[in-house]
Design a protein around this motif. Sequence first.
Motif, PDB file in Angstrom:
ATOM      1  N   ALA A 263       0.812  -1.217   0.000  1.00 50.47           N
ATOM      2  CA  ALA A 263       0.000   0.000   0.000  1.00 50.47           C
ATOM      3  C   ALA A 263       0.842   1.260   0.000  1.00 50.47           C
ATOM      4  O   ALA A 263       1.837   1.350   0.726  1.00 50.47           O
ATOM      5  N   MET A 264       0.435   2.218  -0.820  1.00 50.73           N
ATOM      6  CA  MET A 264       0.881   3.595  -0.678  1.00 50.73           C
ATOM      7  C   MET A 264      -0.312   4.367  -0.135  1.00 50.73           C
ATOM      8  O   MET A 264      -1.383   4.378  -0.746  1.00 50.73           O
ATOM      9  N   ILE A 265      -0.137   5.010   1.005  1.00 45.79           N
ATOM     10  CA  ILE A 265      -1.240   5.704   1.653  1.00 45.79           C
ATOM     11  C   ILE A 265      -0.901   7.171   1.863  1.00 45.79           C
ATOM     12  O   ILE A 265       0.270   7.559   1.855  1.00 45.79           O
ATOM     13  N   ASP A 266      -1.946   7.984   2.057  1.00 44.38           N
ATOM     14  CA  ASP A 266      -1.734   9.382   2.417  1.00 44.38           C
ATOM     15  C   ASP A 266      -1.725   9.510   3.931  1.00 44.38           C
ATOM     16  O   ASP A 266      -1.815   8.502   4.660  1.00 44.38           O
ATOM     17  N   LEU A 267      -1.635  10.716   4.438  1.00 46.02           N
ATOM     18  CA  LEU A 267      -1.531  10.914   5.887  1.00 46.02           C
ATOM     19  C   LEU A 267      -2.849  10.721   6.604  1.00 46.02           C
ATOM     20  O   LEU A 267      -2.915  10.839   7.829  1.00 46.02           O
ATOM     21  N   ASN A 268      -3.914  10.409   5.849  1.00 44.85           N
ATOM     22  CA  ASN A 268      -5.190  10.048   6.459  1.00 44.85           C
ATOM     23  C   ASN A 268      -5.368   8.536   6.518  1.00 44.85           C
ATOM     24  O   ASN A 268      -6.414   8.052   6.945  1.00 44.85           O
ATOM     25  N   GLY A 269      -4.353   7.803   6.067  1.00 37.90           N
ATOM     26  CA  GLY A 269      -4.429   6.351   6.082  1.00 37.90           C
ATOM     27  C   GLY A 269      -5.217   5.766   4.935  1.00 37.90           C
ATOM     28  O   GLY A 269      -5.547   4.579   4.947  1.00 37.90           O
ATOM     29  N   LYS A 270      -5.508   6.564   3.891  1.00 38.87           N
ATOM     30  CA  LYS A 270      -6.286   6.090   2.750  1.00 38.87           C
ATOM     31  C   LYS A 270      -5.367   5.597   1.638  1.00 38.87           C
ATOM     32  O   LYS A 270      -4.286   6.146   1.415  1.00 38.87           O
ATOM     33  N   LEU A 271      -5.815   4.589   0.922  1.00 37.35           N
ATOM     34  CA  LEU A 271      -5.033   3.986  -0.149  1.00 37.35           C
ATOM     35  C   LEU A 271      -5.043   4.879  -1.381  1.00 37.35           C
ATOM     36  O   LEU A 271      -6.091   5.176  -1.947  1.00 37.35           O
ATOM     37  N   VAL A 272      -3.853   5.297  -1.823  1.00 36.18           N
ATOM     38  CA  VAL A 272      -3.738   6.155  -3.004  1.00 36.18           C
ATOM     39  C   VAL A 272      -2.933   5.493  -4.117  1.00 36.18           C
ATOM     40  O   VAL A 272      -2.904   5.993  -5.245  1.00 36.18           O
ATOM     41  N   GLY A 273      -2.270   4.371  -3.823  1.00 38.01           N
ATOM     42  CA  GLY A 273      -1.486   3.700  -4.853  1.00 38.01           C
ATOM     43  C   GLY A 273      -1.108   2.300  -4.430  1.00 38.01           C
ATOM     44  O   GLY A 273      -1.140   1.956  -3.241  1.00 38.01           O
ATOM     45  N   ILE A 274      -0.766   1.470  -5.438  1.00 39.81           N
ATOM     46  CA  ILE A 274      -0.281   0.117  -5.192  1.00 39.81           C
ATOM     47  C   ILE A 274       1.194   0.073  -5.581  1.00 39.81           C
ATOM     48  O   ILE A 274       1.536   0.286  -6.745  1.00 39.81           O
ATOM     49  N   ASN A 275       2.062  -0.189  -4.607  1.00 39.71           N
ATOM     50  CA  ASN A 275       3.497  -0.242  -4.879  1.00 39.71           C
ATOM     51  C   ASN A 275       3.770  -1.255  -5.991  1.00 39.71           C
ATOM     52  O   ASN A 275       3.271  -2.382  -5.957  1.00 39.71           O
ATOM     53  N   SER A 276       4.573  -0.836  -6.971  1.00 34.99           N
ATOM     54  CA  SER A 276       4.738  -1.681  -8.137  1.00 34.99           C
ATOM     55  C   SER A 276       6.195  -1.985  -8.468  1.00 34.99           C
ATOM     56  O   SER A 276       6.561  -3.132  -8.677  1.00 34.99           O
ATOM     57  N   MET A 277       7.034  -0.975  -8.527  1.00 38.33           N
ATOM     58  CA  MET A 277       8.404  -1.207  -8.979  1.00 38.33           C
ATOM     59  C   MET A 277       9.308  -0.068  -8.544  1.00 38.33           C
ATOM     60  O   MET A 277       8.851   0.965  -8.067  1.00 38.33           O
ATOM     61  N   LYS A 278      10.606  -0.285  -8.750  1.00 37.95           N
ATOM     62  CA  LYS A 278      11.604   0.738  -8.472  1.00 37.95           C
ATOM     63  C   LYS A 278      12.673   0.653  -9.540  1.00 37.95           C
ATOM     64  O   LYS A 278      12.787  -0.350 -10.264  1.00 37.95           O
ATOM     65  N   ILE A 279      13.467   1.696  -9.639  1.00 37.86           N
ATOM     66  CA  ILE A 279      14.632   1.660 -10.525  1.00 37.86           C
ATOM     67  C   ILE A 279      15.821   1.197  -9.698  1.00 37.86           C
ATOM     68  O   ILE A 279      16.247   1.880  -8.769  1.00 37.86           O
ATOM     69  N   ALA A 280      16.304   0.008 -10.020  1.00 38.26           N
ATOM     70  CA  ALA A 280      17.443  -0.553  -9.294  1.00 38.26           C
ATOM     71  C   ALA A 280      18.665  -0.485 -10.195  1.00 38.26           C
ATOM     72  O   ALA A 280      18.860  -1.326 -11.058  1.00 38.26           O
ATOM     73  N   ASP A 281      19.464   0.521 -10.005  1.00 36.55           N
ATOM     74  CA  ASP A 281      20.653   0.697 -10.821  1.00 36.55           C
ATOM     75  C   ASP A 281      21.712   1.393  -9.979  1.00 36.55           C
ATOM     76  O   ASP A 281      21.407   2.048  -8.972  1.00 36.55           O
ATOM     77  N   TYR A 282      22.950   1.247 -10.384  1.00 37.69           N
ATOM     78  CA  TYR A 282      24.046   1.855  -9.637  1.00 37.69           C
ATOM     79  C   TYR A 282      23.901   3.378  -9.635  1.00 37.69           C
ATOM     80  O   TYR A 282      23.697   3.996 -10.675  1.00 37.69           O
ATOM     81  N   GLY A 283      23.972   3.961  -8.455  1.00 35.87           N
ATOM     82  CA  GLY A 283      23.887   5.405  -8.329  1.00 35.87           C
ATOM     83  C   GLY A 283      22.480   5.948  -8.294  1.00 35.87           C
ATOM     84  O   GLY A 283      22.289   7.163  -8.217  1.00 35.87           O
ATOM     85  N   VAL A 284      21.457   5.051  -8.346  1.00 32.33           N
ATOM     86  CA  VAL A 284      20.055   5.497  -8.317  1.00 32.33           C
ATOM     87  C   VAL A 284      19.506   5.293  -6.915  1.00 32.33           C
ATOM     88  O   VAL A 284      19.645   4.223  -6.325  1.00 32.33           O
ATOM     89  N   GLU A 285      18.865   6.311  -6.387  1.00 34.22           N
ATOM     90  CA  GLU A 285      18.310   6.223  -5.042  1.00 34.22           C
ATOM     91  C   GLU A 285      17.044   7.065  -4.965  1.00 34.22           C
ATOM     92  O   GLU A 285      16.964   8.148  -5.525  1.00 34.22           O
ATOM     93  N   GLY A 286      16.038   6.532  -4.290  1.00 35.48           N
ATOM     94  CA  GLY A 286      14.824   7.291  -4.044  1.00 35.48           C
ATOM     95  C   GLY A 286      13.928   7.464  -5.244  1.00 35.48           C
ATOM     96  O   GLY A 286      13.266   8.494  -5.376  1.00 35.48           O
ATOM     97  N   ILE A 287      13.887   6.454  -6.147  1.00 34.99           N
ATOM     98  CA  ILE A 287      12.977   6.511  -7.285  1.00 34.99           C
ATOM     99  C   ILE A 287      12.162   5.220  -7.299  1.00 34.99           C
ATOM    100  O   ILE A 287      12.649   4.168  -7.730  1.00 34.99           O
ATOM    101  N   GLY A 288      10.955   5.292  -6.794  1.00 33.57           N
ATOM    102  CA  GLY A 288      10.035   4.162  -6.781  1.00 33.57           C
ATOM    103  C   GLY A 288       8.737   4.549  -7.452  1.00 33.57           C
ATOM    104  O   GLY A 288       8.459   5.734  -7.668  1.00 33.57           O
ATOM    105  N   PHE A 289       7.917   3.539  -7.781  1.00 27.06           N
ATOM    106  CA  PHE A 289       6.688   3.802  -8.527  1.00 27.06           C
ATOM    107  C   PHE A 289       5.523   3.021  -7.940  1.00 27.06           C
ATOM    108  O   PHE A 289       5.684   1.901  -7.449  1.00 27.06           O
ATOM    109  N   ALA A 290       4.358   3.620  -8.019  1.00 22.94           N
ATOM    110  CA  ALA A 290       3.128   2.988  -7.554  1.00 22.94           C
ATOM    111  C   ALA A 290       2.025   3.218  -8.583  1.00 22.94           C
ATOM    112  O   ALA A 290       1.988   4.260  -9.241  1.00 22.94           O
ATOM    113  N   ILE A 291       1.134   2.241  -8.713  1.00 21.91           N
ATOM    114  CA  ILE A 291       0.002   2.355  -9.630  1.00 21.91           C
ATOM    115  C   ILE A 291      -1.053   3.242  -8.984  1.00 21.91           C
ATOM    116  O   ILE A 291      -1.495   2.967  -7.862  1.00 21.91           O
ATOM    117  N   PRO A 292      -1.484   4.323  -9.637  1.00 21.87           N
ATOM    118  CA  PRO A 292      -2.502   5.208  -9.042  1.00 21.87           C
ATOM    119  C   PRO A 292      -3.788   4.443  -8.769  1.00 21.87           C
ATOM    120  O   PRO A 292      -4.263   3.678  -9.613  1.00 21.87           O
TER     121      PRO A 292
END
Length: 435
Positions: A263-292
């Motif tokens: 789950a990706m949720i907002d600060l009200n605890g509501k579902l806003v996205g489904i975690n799906s994938m990330k970019i896993a590569d050398y030097g890449v950090e903090g780039i993930g994706f969720a299905i709206p």
Amino acid sequence: MSFFDDDFFNTRVTRRSQNRRNRGSGFRPNTLSGSTVRVALISSVSSVLFIVILYLLFMDGKPTQSNAQPAMLSGQTLLEASERMINASDIAGPTVVSVINMTQQALDMEDKQMDWLHSDQVSEYASLGSGVIYKKQDDKAYVITNAHVIQDAVELYLVMNNGERKVANVVGKDTITDLAVLEVEGKDITKVIEIGSSKKLRVGEMVITIGNPLGFSGSVSEGIVSFKDRIIPVSLNQNGFYDWEQIVIQTTAAINQGNSGGAMIDLNGKLVGINSMKIADYGVEGIGFAIPIDDAMPILDSLLANGKVLRPYLGIYSMDLDFYSHSQDTSEWKDDLTDEEIATDDKTSNQALPDLPADVKQGIIVLEAVGPAQEAGLKFNDVIVALDGNPIQSTIELRKYLYSEKKIGESVEITYYRNGKKSTISVKLSEKTEE
């Protein structure tokens, strides 16, 4: 030449020059010192009175007080944000489950006598993911996850928030959107997640991800929305060729292996996205994706009702023309071939090369026609360049047009080239009966 006697004015003078001035002026030092003190005192009192009068005149005698505080410097504001994250995690946490996928290969490598349902162990050969309980009906609970999380599953188990394990069954899955719905016994399940709105998210808004990264169930991470509608090319068949584009939410919240389907949720605890994938590569950090979630809900409704997503089916296996053209540039790998092999390959390539006008650079080569396309008369090496008069440059564009503009049972007019001749044909779209 200066306008003054001295180019630089110095407030400090020597004692010799001061004595000389005192003698020449006829004033006594004591007299000068007393006068200076009185003048300074009167000036100071006058200045203070002047400032007080100005303050009373402009401020109307009423003192002012500012209540504004920088948001991130206010201890109270930071505390409120922290409490909101804690509360949101408490609300949504019990609805997030771990998904254990036992493929046939995994089962073959494990002890066949193992009772996975009542075991505290997780097979080292199992695939791990996450899911979200989003619906309960008739003593059954329904869980959202990613289609790739349950790929090739023979047995599926869910580990609930309290550690209980349940057998899960697949209601339906959709490879194109990477979504799936699972069903479990729900008599003792009391909480389902509340559905929020991904359309209302703002860039920079704080979000929370909950899932099962690396088997650490119930893990919570926080981040912000980096981009709302990021378009990511994907390979549906996992063969290295991009044949679809996924619209996702980009986030800095940590999404690691095992988080998929969580789950990706907002600060009200509501579902806003489904975690799906990330970019896993050398030097890449903090780039993930969720299905709206706003994009996911119609797919989930269709999976729940039909076990699949009903889409119009044309019935062609294809290759993009520009990709084919680039693949004919064999200057690199021909160095490893003999002259005989090069001649044979060139002959085969020339036979397969579609006969097209020089100005046709983009389109779709039909590798095989089945179903509706075959019945309508499309053949191998036909090059599709338009649907209903709209230029089509790639397989991705063809799929997008069919899925967004056409319905099952409707017809589509296809413009194509065969042996250099331009033609049109009408194909009645049907429902695809298998994945």
